[in-house]
Scaffold this active site. Structure first.
Site, PDB file in Angstrom:
ATOM      1  N   SER A 198      30.448  -0.810 -20.004  1.00  0.00           N
ATOM      2  CA  SER A 198      30.278  -1.481 -18.705  1.00  0.00           C
ATOM      3  C   SER A 198      31.573  -2.144 -18.282  1.00  0.00           C
ATOM      4  O   SER A 198      32.411  -2.483 -19.124  1.00  0.00           O
ATOM      5  CB  SER A 198      29.200  -2.569 -18.821  1.00  0.00           C
ATOM      6  OG  SER A 198      29.176  -3.370 -17.655  1.00  0.00           O
ATOM      7  N   TYR A 211      25.119  -9.667 -23.460  1.00  0.00           N
ATOM      8  CA  TYR A 211      25.260  -8.300 -22.940  1.00  0.00           C
ATOM      9  C   TYR A 211      26.731  -7.875 -22.896  1.00  0.00           C
ATOM     10  O   TYR A 211      27.110  -6.819 -23.407  1.00  0.00           O
ATOM     11  CB  TYR A 211      24.634  -8.226 -21.550  1.00  0.00           C
ATOM     12  CG  TYR A 211      24.818  -6.910 -20.844  1.00  0.00           C
ATOM     13  CD1 TYR A 211      23.934  -5.858 -21.067  1.00  0.00           C
ATOM     14  CD2 TYR A 211      25.865  -6.702 -19.945  1.00  0.00           C
ATOM     15  CE1 TYR A 211      24.087  -4.643 -20.413  1.00  0.00           C
ATOM     16  CE2 TYR A 211      26.027  -5.499 -19.285  1.00  0.00           C
ATOM     17  CZ  TYR A 211      25.138  -4.471 -19.516  1.00  0.00           C
ATOM     18  OH  TYR A 211      25.296  -3.268 -18.873  1.00  0.00           O
TER      19      TYR A 211
HETATM   20  P1  NAD Z   1      17.781   1.478 -16.845  1.00  0.00           P
HETATM   21  O1  NAD Z   1      16.864   0.337 -17.013  1.00  0.00           O
HETATM   22  O2  NAD Z   1      17.332   2.566 -15.948  1.00  0.00           O
HETATM   23  O3  NAD Z   1      18.125   2.135 -18.237  1.00  0.00           O
HETATM   24  C1  NAD Z   1      18.155   1.425 -19.432  1.00  0.00           C
HETATM   25  C2  NAD Z   1      17.264   2.173 -20.389  1.00  0.00           C
HETATM   26  O4  NAD Z   1      17.457   1.634 -21.696  1.00  0.00           O
HETATM   27  C3  NAD Z   1      15.784   2.022 -20.101  1.00  0.00           C
HETATM   28  O5  NAD Z   1      15.319   3.034 -19.245  1.00  0.00           O
HETATM   29  C4  NAD Z   1      15.161   2.128 -21.480  1.00  0.00           C
HETATM   30  O6  NAD Z   1      14.604   3.409 -21.680  1.00  0.00           O
HETATM   31  C5  NAD Z   1      16.327   1.970 -22.426  1.00  0.00           C
HETATM   32  N1  NAD Z   1      16.033   0.937 -23.415  1.00  0.00           N
HETATM   33  C6  NAD Z   1      16.194  -0.396 -23.288  1.00  0.00           C
HETATM   34  N2  NAD Z   1      15.773  -1.009 -24.418  1.00  0.00           N
HETATM   35  C7  NAD Z   1      15.341  -0.025 -25.256  1.00  0.00           C
HETATM   36  C8  NAD Z   1      14.794  -0.015 -26.561  1.00  0.00           C
HETATM   37  N3  NAD Z   1      14.619  -1.157 -27.274  1.00  0.00           N
HETATM   38  N4  NAD Z   1      14.426   1.173 -27.099  1.00  0.00           N
HETATM   39  C9  NAD Z   1      14.589   2.324 -26.409  1.00  0.00           C
HETATM   40  N5  NAD Z   1      15.139   2.386 -25.172  1.00  0.00           N
HETATM   41  C10 NAD Z   1      15.496   1.208 -24.612  1.00  0.00           C
HETATM   42  O7  NAD Z   1      19.166   0.881 -16.343  1.00  0.00           O
HETATM   43  P2  NAD Z   1      20.627   1.543 -16.236  1.00  0.00           P
HETATM   44  O8  NAD Z   1      21.385   0.591 -15.393  1.00  0.00           O
HETATM   45  O9  NAD Z   1      20.582   2.946 -15.889  1.00  0.00           O
HETATM   46  O10 NAD Z   1      21.200   1.363 -17.715  1.00  0.00           O
HETATM   47  C11 NAD Z   1      21.760   2.418 -18.459  1.00  0.00           C
HETATM   48  C12 NAD Z   1      22.998   1.924 -19.166  1.00  0.00           C
HETATM   49  O11 NAD Z   1      23.986   1.627 -18.198  1.00  0.00           O
HETATM   50  C13 NAD Z   1      22.796   0.651 -19.984  1.00  0.00           C
HETATM   51  O12 NAD Z   1      23.480   0.773 -21.204  1.00  0.00           O
HETATM   52  C14 NAD Z   1      23.454  -0.401 -19.121  1.00  0.00           C
HETATM   53  O13 NAD Z   1      23.938  -1.474 -19.903  1.00  0.00           O
HETATM   54  C15 NAD Z   1      24.588   0.405 -18.522  1.00  0.00           C
HETATM   55  N6  NAD Z   1      25.195  -0.173 -17.336  1.00  0.00           N
HETATM   56  C16 NAD Z   1      24.483  -0.331 -16.205  1.00  0.00           C
HETATM   57  C17 NAD Z   1      25.090  -0.893 -15.103  1.00  0.00           C
HETATM   58  C18 NAD Z   1      24.364  -1.099 -13.827  1.00  0.00           C
HETATM   59  O14 NAD Z   1      24.883  -1.751 -12.922  1.00  0.00           O
HETATM   60  N7  NAD Z   1      23.168  -0.583 -13.659  1.00  0.00           N
HETATM   61  C19 NAD Z   1      26.433  -1.283 -15.163  1.00  0.00           C
HETATM   62  C20 NAD Z   1      27.141  -1.097 -16.331  1.00  0.00           C
HETATM   63  C21 NAD Z   1      26.512  -0.541 -17.432  1.00  0.00           C
END
Ligand code: NAD
Ligand code: MG
Length: 306
Positions: A198, A211
């Protein structure tokens, strides 16, 4: 639009687009979902490439395990991988079945296999079983995308519990270690691992102490493991998203009052959509990036990052 001398005479709507306006600048209403959030309940909905991502066979025959593949960025990556010709195993939490079923349907519509593996990756034993189930379901494994993560904003360190601190580390970085360790013995030369880090790894927001710390660790882990696995022909890289509109944000990932302004402080002036991340993962997984190892590809709307 003024004519540019180098501009093709007939521009293609798909190959020439203004990134400022390619996706709408959204102002999401204040909303709340329990963790983990569901794409099915997100307002407005997200673009995961269901109707737009066009594959060109860049991952034909590949066998990929993607964590957090039910929603958000992981779902967009799963759709793109399938459209590029890969079979995909999807890891997600059991309460996310509705989102997972939707992505399974999209993958199967491309004629690819979707193996659903619900379970909690903060459980060390499940991490090993997840890899075993993926290998069995796909018939092998040559691509791993460690994308699952949790993000719960807490304004004051005094309110950040040991339980949250530990669980964020278990889910976001310990699971990447465990899943990668279990997967590597199955992966032949040419395989790839892509980890989702991130912008928080470099520019930590005040309420995301736990985080952001895990995301810095993911970057470091990726660069170290990349060097270790290079001689075996396995490449490890990372992708660092900026503000992307996903269910993570409405399940306490952001303070609620900040949702309407989400992503507007980027140089592009808008939040990203999950499908805008997919090409980075496809590039780092396909052999066309064969000389790219230990890299972190920033996909963040233009905020300067190392
Ligand atoms: P999202 O909620 O759609 O995806 C996160 C997924 O993590 C969930 O769908 C879930 O299936 C999984 N997860 C969480 N805890 C879990 C557990 N204990 N066991 C199994 N699965 C688990 O949100 P997203 O934003 O698409 O996140 C995906 C990745 O992107 C993450 O690593 C997040 O940190 C990273 N990210 C997101 C952003 C943003 O702005 N959305 C920015 C930087 C990084
Ligand atoms: Mg989800």
């Amino acid at each position: 639009m003024a004519e540019h001398p180098d501009q093709p005479q007939q521009t293609d709507q798909l190959t020439f687009q203004n990134p400022v306006t390619r996706y709408p600048s959204i102002s999401p209403p204040v909303q709340d979902q329990p963790e983990p959030g569901l794409d099915a309940r997100l307002i407005p909905g997200t673009d995961r490439g269901q109707d737009s991502y066009r594959g060109t066979g860049r991952l034909k025959g590949r066998q990929a395990l993607i964590t957090g593949a039910d929603s958000g960025i992981g779902a967009a990556v799963a759709i793109a991988f399938a459209r590029e010709g890969a079979d995909v195993a999807l890891s997600y939490l059991p309460v996310e079945e509705v989102d997972a079923q939707e992505i399974k349907r999209v993958i199967e519509d491309c004629g690819q296999r979707a193996v659903l593996i619900p379970g909690d990756i903060s459980d060390p034993e499940f991490c090993v079983s997840l890899v075993e189930q993926a290998v069995e379901g796909l018939g092998g494994l040559d691509a791993l995308v460690n994308n699952a993560g949790r993000q719960i904003a807490i304004e004051d360190i005094a309110d950040l519990t040991n339980e949250q601190w530990t669980n964020t580390f278990e889910t976001n970085i310990h699971a990447i270690f465990r899943i990668s360790k279990a997967a590597i013995p199955h992966m032949p030369p040419g395989s790839t691992i892509v980890n989702t880090t991130s912008i928080q790894a470099y520019k930590p927001s005040e309420p995301l102490l736990d985080y952001a710390s895990t995301k810095a660790a993911i970057n470091n882990f990726s660069k170290g493991l990349a060097q270790q696995l290079a001689p075996r022909g396995i490449r490890v890289n990372a992708v660092a998203p900026g503000p992307i509109w996903t269910p993570l944000q409405v399940s306490d990932g952001q303070p609620k009052e900040k949702l309407p302004e989400f992503g507007k402080n980027t140089p592009l002036g808008r939040a990203g959509q999950p499908t805008e991340l997919a090409p980075a993962y496809v590039f780092l997984t396909s052999p066309e990036s064969s000389y790219v190892l230990g890299e972190t590809l920033n996909v963040n709307g233009g905020t300067p990052s190392p």
